[in-house]
Design a protein around this motif. Structure first.
Motif, short mmCIF file in Angstrom:
data_model
loop_
_atom_site.label_atom_id
_atom_site.label_comp_id
_atom_site.label_asym_id
_atom_site.label_seq_id
_atom_site.Cartn_x
_atom_site.Cartn_y
_atom_site.Cartn_z
N LEU A 237 0.72 7.55 -0.17
CA LEU A 237 0.28 8.76 -0.87
C LEU A 237 -0.78 8.44 -1.92
CD1 LEU A 237 3.65 10.65 -1.42
CD2 LEU A 237 1.96 10.99 0.36
N MET B 88 -2.67 5.70 -2.16
CA MET B 88 -3.87 5.00 -1.68
C MET B 88 -4.96 5.96 -1.20
SD MET B 88 -4.86 2.03 -1.78
CE MET B 88 -6.38 1.28 -1.34
N PRO B 89 -4.63 6.94 -0.34
CA PRO B 89 -5.70 7.87 0.05
C PRO B 89 -6.28 8.64 -1.13
CG PRO B 89 -3.57 8.57 0.94
CD PRO B 89 -3.39 7.20 0.39
N SER C 113 -12.19 7.27 -5.70
CA SER C 113 -13.32 6.33 -5.83
C SER C 113 -14.57 6.92 -5.18
CB SER C 113 -12.97 4.98 -5.22
OG SER C 113 -12.92 5.08 -3.82
N ALA C 114 -14.37 7.73 -4.12
CA ALA C 114 -15.52 8.37 -3.47
C ALA C 114 -16.16 9.41 -4.40
CB ALA C 114 -15.10 9.02 -2.17
N GLY D 213 -12.62 8.10 2.32
CA GLY D 213 -12.87 7.70 0.93
C GLY D 213 -13.56 6.35 0.86
N ASP E 143 -20.88 27.19 -8.75
CA ASP E 143 -20.53 28.28 -9.67
C ASP E 143 -20.33 29.58 -8.90
OD1 ASP E 143 -20.71 26.47 -11.65
OD2 ASP E 143 -22.76 26.99 -12.23
N THR F 146 -7.92 10.01 5.31
CA THR F 146 -8.43 10.17 3.94
C THR F 146 -8.88 8.82 3.39
OG1 THR F 146 -6.74 11.87 3.69
CG2 THR F 146 -7.90 11.20 1.71
N CYS F 147 -8.10 7.79 3.65
CA CYS F 147 -8.47 6.45 3.17
C CYS F 147 -9.82 6.03 3.75
CB CYS F 147 -7.41 5.42 3.56
SG CYS F 147 -5.95 5.46 2.52
N THR G 192 -20.09 21.84 -12.57
CA THR G 192 -18.84 22.38 -12.02
C THR G 192 -18.34 21.51 -10.87
OG1 THR G 192 -19.72 24.55 -12.55
CG2 THR G 192 -17.76 24.48 -11.17
N VAL H 139 -22.71 5.89 -10.46
CA VAL H 139 -24.08 5.55 -10.06
C VAL H 139 -25.06 6.57 -10.66
CG1 VAL H 139 -25.63 5.44 -8.07
CG2 VAL H 139 -23.39 4.36 -7.97
N THR I 71 -17.29 5.77 -0.55
CA THR I 71 -17.44 4.86 -1.70
C THR I 71 -18.45 3.76 -1.39
OG1 THR I 71 -15.13 5.26 -2.25
CG2 THR I 71 -16.17 3.35 -3.26
N VAL J 234 0.86 -1.20 0.00
CA VAL J 234 0.00 0.00 0.00
C VAL J 234 0.89 1.25 0.00
CG1 VAL J 234 -1.75 1.28 1.26
CG2 VAL J 234 -1.83 -1.21 1.21
N LEU K 236 -14.78 19.96 -11.22
CA LEU K 236 -13.73 20.42 -10.29
C LEU K 236 -13.18 19.26 -9.48
CD1 LEU K 236 -14.69 23.82 -8.65
CD2 LEU K 236 -12.65 23.25 -9.94
N LEU L 56 -17.24 6.74 -8.12
CA LEU L 56 -18.31 5.74 -8.06
C LEU L 56 -19.68 6.39 -7.88
CD1 LEU L 56 -16.56 2.75 -6.27
CD2 LEU L 56 -16.93 3.19 -8.68
N PRO L 57 -19.84 7.41 -7.02
CA PRO L 57 -21.13 8.10 -7.02
C PRO L 57 -21.46 8.70 -8.40
CG PRO L 57 -19.90 8.69 -5.07
CD PRO L 57 -18.99 7.88 -5.92
N LEU M 56 -8.65 6.29 -2.91
CA LEU M 56 -9.95 6.11 -2.24
C LEU M 56 -10.79 7.39 -2.32
CD1 LEU M 56 -8.85 3.87 0.72
CD2 LEU M 56 -10.56 3.32 -1.00
N ALA M 57 -10.12 8.54 -2.24
CA ALA M 57 -10.86 9.79 -2.44
C ALA M 57 -11.42 9.84 -3.86
CB ALA M 57 -9.93 10.98 -2.19
N ALA N 229 -21.98 5.12 -1.10
CA ALA N 229 -22.57 5.42 -2.42
C ALA N 229 -22.99 4.14 -3.13
CB ALA N 229 -21.55 6.18 -3.27
#
Lengths: 263, 665
Positions: A151, A153-154, A160-161, B283, B30, B279-280, A236, A168, B287, A148, A240, A164-165, A157-158, B290
């Motif tokens: 640097l 990995m986080p 993927s957060a 996240g 915006d 953060t992991c 946006t 969906v 994930t 793992v 972003l 993935l939404p 996962l961020a 969701a």
């Protein structure tokens, strides 16, 4: 050819013995044409549409999920597999995983959003892709050590957060499009597909040292996706987010690359 | 880190995060971008986090603590400004809260952002000003920030969010006066900030200089982006400024982690693990949530619970792996000696590895697998004042020294430098390096033995050639001259003699003496090429080229006029040149030959041809390898090297020889 030798050791000639034979190479060519034919035609066609300004309402999709990003995710692993096979080398772990992830994510998204001919497209990719795997003289090594990265990995996962939404959301839009253009052209499915593939790229890069190179593809795709979204007036927030995740991953990737020892 | 510091970080980090959540919740991205929320949010979140990391060090000096608090206050102000902006943007009707928000958003960003361009550069890196006079700049910055904050706060303007919100308190005249005065003070303060960094850059050396350089680059970027704000299209300008603002804490982080700023390794590692793990987990939770929410017949509470449960399940193994990963970032594979020794063994067993490369492989392995700055190997008993291998950037600090022992004897010494900011090597590093040293000691002993043999060989060759030169001179000047005189006397006696028998005997004696002279000449020529003593090195080499010149073969000669070397080196150079020219003429089928000799730090010999190359030539004639081996041996005997470059368009022999035997540096 120039050889460089310290006498009296004999001049070294390249060893040609491990190159695949003519039959194997012919098989690779056939499989390569079958697997790459469709994405190449699609790439040329979508690029033509972008250049000629055809269907400008769908320019964002043409630049990303329906078009350029999808084709890059589709073609580049195939080309890496074929090139290694042609040279008689074992293809890289990253290329192997990238191709498998593309097919698996496509299958998952096609199950979730079966409209617009998505299952047929994924089926085509899966079948023609399997030809390439069969034709390869050596398969990629998929079972490799997990390490793992603190640097990547986080950031993965961020990502993927975010992705993935988004996937969906796009699958919901695809399923809602029962009539009209998007009921026959599964652009939202495509967007969901690339989102899942990119999330998988990031996670693989964070987990497997042998697949860290996928972070580069992820960065390029995310920056491209975010920039295209911002430039073409897409959401946006999503754009972003893609851009920020891409830039963060690029920074993490640079640090990781600088710290990777030479082997 | 004190509870006070953690509490002080709340306005910054809390305000920034809350503002982003509010903007996302209300879908006002915006508006948020137009209101510079990304820039303020970056400052609000990143700067207090950096300050928290710095303040967590127990051995922090007073000045560094002050700088950390400046970062904390800047972040706090930006957090308040960000939150106020978003609150005003999402408001649907005026209220007391929106009045306060409008007042704050127009003013509080000033201490949040402009302190980055003034106070932070002035006090970086140690929290102390470069001199007493710089107090004026710091004072101007503080007063300027205060005046501009008040001035902008009182400036009469209406905020455009979802609704128009006028400022509850304003006065144009006072606002203008304060704003102009503040700007007039802040401009020179900003310039002074940059100047102070330049002054520190000039005054410092080594690590301290690198700490300044990395920050100066980030500060320059922030200033450049801020100055060009008007010329960039939106939202590129906002995003560019946000990225540039993020670069400042990143630069401080780089200075801390890579260049030993504040010597707070442990705190940084722990912070990195904490941030990475946090953060992991966030996240992973988002994930999973969701995905679960996307399932049919989902329930939010159940999804949240399941996501939290699964996230909790991975927390412990993930924390363990992340900790190992962070350790690896800082210390390489120090925690895994097996990986280090395996890496070394792998490199050593690489096909074709020359034993002479073992010291270099050792140095590379130490530097790359342990992330140590530099390593160096000295061979024991080596008269040379140069190390046999070096890797990394050797520092001024004293290294840790490790003896490489084989059969009880010290065969070499390995010097290893500690990481930036560390006083010495950590015991774990020492343990691993000791293991590596023990592993390669036998191979290094072989290198040492080889070197000793080479030195002996060079000494023998030098002595041999000196003896030969002396012998040649003795034979030529002594016995040769005597025999020549004797022959003259015999011939004179023969001329004076009128008796046929005596004449016959003298003639026979004269022939014998002439044969003896010829034999002496043959012996002296065998001892050393005569041309070297008769013509000198340059002309002797030129004569070699003249000897192979023939119709259809163009020979170019370019020899340094005053080239000179020790007798043994001259002989080696002459013999190698003769052999290379003969090989080219015999085997290459060349139409052009070139003989070049350069005299600089070393003597360089190039013999090149445009023939068929070594492989084709070697196929034609057996034994050419012997000639190449002989040339190489002659070069090595005097401590030189010989390389052969061959292709199907020609061959080049390149010999590099020292002026004195064994003096190739």
């Amino acid at each position: 050819m120039t050889t460089h030798t310290n006498t009296p050791s004999p001049v070294h000639l390249p060893d040609l013995s491990d190159r695949p034979g003519r039959g194997r190479r012919s098989l690779l060519v056939v499989a390569g044409v079958l697997a790459c034919g469709v994405p190449v035609v699609f790439t040329l066609n979508i690029t033509r549409m972008l250049v000629m300004g055809i269907d400008t309402d769908h320019r964002f999709h043409q630049l990303t999920g329906q078009g350029e990003i999808l084709f890059a995710l589709w073609l580049l692993p195939l080309l890496a597999l074929l090139r290694a096979g042609w040279q008689g080398r074992r293809p890289g772990t990253a290329a192997g995983w990238a191709h498998l992830v593309l097919v698996a994510a496509g299958a998952g998204c096609a199950v979730a959003a079966p409209g617009g001919g998505a299952p047929a497209l994924v089926g085509l990719i899966g079948i023609t892709g399997s030809f390439v795997w069969v034709a390869l003289p050596l398969r990629p090594q998929l079972r490799v050590g997990v390490q793992v990265d603190p640097l990547l990995m986080p950031v993965a996962l961020a990502a993927s957060a975010v992705l993935l939404p988004y996937a969906v959301d796009q699958i919901g839009l695809q399923n809602a499009a029962t009539t009209g253009f998007h009921s026959e052209n599964p652009h939202y499915f495509d967007m969901a597909w690339i989102a899942v593939v990119l999330a998988a790229y990031a996670l693989l890069a964070g987990l497997l040292p042998a697949a860290r190179v996928l972070a580069t593809g992820f960065v390029v795709a995310m920056v491209w996706l975010g920039s295209a979204g911002l430039a073409l007036g897409e959401s946006t927030a999503w754009s972003l987010s893609f851009l920020v995740v891409g830039v963060l991953t690029a920074a993490a990737s640079v640090v990781v690359r600088r710290q990777t020892p030479r082997n | 880190m004190t509870a006070g510091a953690a509490l002080a970080a709340v306005p910054g980090i809390g305000g920034g995060v809350l503002a982003l959540v509010l903007a996302a919740w209300h879908g006002t991205w915006d508006l948020a971008v137009d209101g510079q929320v990304p820039v303020d949010a970056v400052v609000a979140i990143a700067y207090p986090m950096t300050a928290l990391v710095v303040l967590s060090s127990s051995a922090l000096r007073r000045g560094a603590r002050a700088l950390a608090w400046i970062l904390m206050v800047a972040g706090g102000c930006s957090g308040v400004a960000t939150l106020s902006t978003v609150v005003a943007q999402v408001a649907t009707e005026p209220s007391t809260a929106t009045d306060v928000a409008v007042l704050l958003l127009s003013s509080v960003w000033v201490p949040g952002f402009l302190s980055l361009l003034t106070l932070v550069p002035l006090f970086y890196p140690d929290g102390l000003l470069p001199g007493r006079l710089w107090r004026l700049a710091a004072g101007a910055a503080v007063i300027g920030i205060a005046l501009l904050t008040l001035g902008l706060g009182l400036y009469p303007e209406t905020f455009e969010g979802r609704i128009r919100l006028p400022k509850p308190v304003s006065h144009l005249g006072i606002a203008q006066g304060l704003t102009y005065a503040g700007a007039a003070l802040l401009l020179p303060a900003g310039l002074a900030g940059v100047a102070s960094l330049v002054v520190r850059l000039v005054r410092t050396r080594g690590l301290a200089r690198r700490q300044v350089i990395v920050f100066l680059a980030a500060a320059a970027l922030l200033i450049a982006v801020t100055v060009t704000q008007g010329s960039l299209p939106s939202p590129v300008d906002i995003l560019a400024q946000a990225v540039a603002a993020a670069m400042v804490p990143i630069a401080i982080g780089v200075a801390i982690t890579r260049h030993g700023l504040y010597e707070m390794d442990v705190a940084v590692r722990r912070s990195l693990v904490a941030v990475s793990l946090g953060t992991c987990l966030a996240g992973a939770y988002l994930t999973l949530f969701a995905l679960l929410q996307a399932l049919p017949r989902h329930e939010s509470a159940l999804s949240a619970a399941v996501a939290a449960g699964l996230t909790g399940a991975i927390m412990q193994p993930l924390a363990k792996r992340l900790t190992a990963g962070v350790d690896r970032m800082f210390y390489g594979d120090r925690a895994d000696p097996f990986a280090v020794t395996s890496a070394l063994a792998g490199r050593l067993t690489e096909a074709g590895l020359d034993v002479a490369l073992v010291p270099q492989v050792l140095c590379d392995t130490v530097v790359e697998t342990l992330r140590l700055p530099a390593a160096r190997v000295w061979l024991a008993g080596d008269s040379s004042d140069r190390p046999v291998a070096t890797a990394g950037a050797v520092g001024d600090e004293p290294p840790a020294e490790f003896e490489l022992r084989h059969r009880g004897d010290v065969v070499a010494e390995l010097d290893v430098w500690p990481r930036a900011g560390e006083q010495g090597l950590h015991p774990r590093d020492e343990l691993v390096v000791r293991g590596l040293a023990d592993q390669v000691a036998p191979a290094v002993a072989a290198v040492q033995l080889h070197r000793q043999l080479q030195r002996s060989r060079e000494a023998l060759v030098a002595a041999r050639e000196d003896e030969r030169l002396q012998l040649r001179r003795d034979l030529h000047d002594g016995l040769g001259a005597t025999l020549a005189g004797l022959r003259l006397q015999v011939e004179t006696a023969q001329y004076l003699s009128d008796q046929p028998d005596v004449d016959g005997l003298l003639g026979s004696a004269g022939d014998g003496v002439a044969q003896a002279v010829a034999e002496v000449r043959a012996i002296t020529d065998g001892l050393r090429p005569a041309a070297l003593d008769e013509l000198g090195l340059a002309r002797a080499l030129s004569a070699l080229a003249d000897r192979v010149r023939a119709p259809g073969l163009e020979v170019e000669v370019d020899i340094a006029e005053h080239v000179a070397a020790a007798p043994a080196v001259e002989v080696a150079l002459h013999r190698i040149a003769a052999e290379a020219l003969a090989n080219a003429v015999r085997h290459s089928g060349a139409r052009r030959l070139s003989l070049r000799v350069r005299d600089g730090r070393h003597v360089e010999l190039h013999v090149s041809d445009d023939g068929v190359g070594l492989r084709a030539g070697a196929d034609a004639t057996a034994g050419s390898g012997l000639g190449l081996a002989s040339m190489r041996q002659r070069a090595e005997e005097v401590g030189g090297t010989l390389e052969l470059l061959t292709s199907d368009s020609g061959t080049t022999v390149h010999a590099l020889l020292p002026h004195s035997v064994g003096d190739l540096t």
